[in-house]
Design an enzyme around this catalytic site. Structure first.
Site, PDB file in Angstrom:
ATOM      1  N   HIS A 105     118.830  74.673  95.810  1.00 33.95           N
ATOM      2  CA  HIS A 105     118.365  73.277  95.805  1.00 33.95           C
ATOM      3  C   HIS A 105     119.439  72.318  95.255  1.00 33.95           C
ATOM      4  CE1 HIS A 105     114.375  74.324  97.142  1.00 33.95           C
ATOM      5  NE2 HIS A 105     114.106  75.061  96.073  1.00 33.95           N
ATOM      6  N   ASP A 153     117.643  68.067  84.979  1.00 36.58           N
ATOM      7  CA  ASP A 153     116.578  68.658  84.158  1.00 36.58           C
ATOM      8  C   ASP A 153     116.800  70.173  84.058  1.00 36.58           C
ATOM      9  OD1 ASP A 153     113.855  69.223  86.544  1.00 36.58           O
ATOM     10  OD2 ASP A 153     116.019  69.098  86.895  1.00 36.58           O
TER      11      ASP A 153
END
Ligand code: RIB
Ligand code: CA
Length: 314
Positions: free
Chosen positions: A241, A10
């Site tokens: 992340h 995303d």
């Protein structure tokens, strides 16, 4: 032989870093991208995935568009305050020239896995809706997926989207609970380990010195992300992340794991929390029948950052 991976993404600023990191690593063969909502809408994330492949000179890689909403609730509207309204730090790139393929992301995952049984790893940087849809459409693919490696969840630490939940899981808890129940090897790189990889401002400034289009794009979009961390998190740097999934694929020995079955809470204040069953409570019925998954809990953060920067500099 390079390891075949499909990246579900995303993009997203840290997604862009992780994608370029993967493309700069010859050990990995990115056979396709599947796009999903999360940091922005699926439409915006798809445009960004196409743009990133153009910047990387990898328009040979197919992009399959995924679901435009979670399984059991409307799309929550993205995280413009973290990634910008355009999902790329509001640098407002031109529209991409290339287009996505016509197949849905879930079907692309099924077809790619079944064409090379046991040889394809699914690497998820995002909410798990597409992976859940693929498993719902054709459950037997679980026996042919080499491994699912996902950035998401928080086993023993607080959340970042809410006090209890990490963003990717919070964005589709029902999908995540389906994926964590899949009968294939699963590795969870959640906040337990990603928030131990802190890239300082000095480290991030080095990316701007790398003379290649991918690194230059990362340096541009990081400005917005670093402002979010300064103003909202109070850090003069960022947590790494999504890239942590790539570091795990390249250098698993940099990590320590525990192995437990995981359920995902879908109601109340804990919605989106990933709960491991540690095998020592009275009633663990809801976790019975689920594989233990590998949960990253420790990492050699310095070496992880060093590896990523070394690849982005290429
Ligand atoms: O919690 C971090 C995750 O949420 C990362 O994948 C980031 O891109 C956002 O999607
Ligand atoms: Ca992401």
């Amino acid at each position: 032989m390079a390891r075949k991976i499909i990246i579900d993404t995303d993009p997203g600023i840290d997604d862009a870093m992780a994608l370029f990191y993967a493309l700069d690593s010859p050990e990995l063969d990115v056979v396709g991208l599947t796009t999903i909502f999360g940091n922005a809408s699926t439409e915006t994330c798809t445009l960004n995935a196409l743009r990133l492949l153009e910047i990387a000179g990898r328009t040979d890689i197919p992009v399959a568009v995924g679901c435009d909403r979670p399984l059991a609730m409307p799309f929550q509207g993205g995280a413009a305050f973290v990634h910008g309204a355009d999902g790329q730090g509001n640098v407002h790139l031109p529209l991409p020239q290339i287009k996505p393929i016509s197949r849905h992301a879930a079907q692309f995952i099924i077809d790619t896995v079944m064409k090379a049984p046991g040889e394809v790893t699914l690497v998820a940087f995002a909410p798990l809706t597409n992976l859940a849809m693929a498993l719902l459409l054709q459950p037997e693919i679980a026996h042919y997926i080499q491994e699912i490696v996902l950035m998401g969840g928080n086993a023993f630490v607080p959340g970042n989207a809410t006090p209890t939940a990490e963003a990717n899981i919070w964005n589709d808890p029902e999908a995540a609970d389906i994926v964590f129940g899949a009968d294939c090897p699963i590795t969870m790189m959640g906040l337990d380990v990603t928030e131990k990889i802190y890239a300082s401002s000095d480290v991030l400034d080095r990316i701007r010195t790398f003379d290649n289009p991918k690194a230059q794009h990362i340096a541009r979009i990081l400005e917005y992300y670093r402002m979010f961390y300064r103003e909202r998190v109070g850090l003069n740097g960022i947590y790494i992340h999504d890239s942590t999934t790539i570091t795990y694929l390249l250098a698993p020995a940099l990590f320590k794991f525990v192995n437990y079955p995981v359920r995902v809470e879908t109601v109340g204040y804990g919605r989106g929390k990933t709960w491991p069953a540690l095998g020592r409570s009275e009633n663990e019925t809801a976790w019975q029948g689920r594989r233990e998954i590998r949960i990253g809990i420790e990492v050699d953060a310095e070496k992880a950052i060093q590896l990523e920067l070394e690849r982005l500099a290429r």
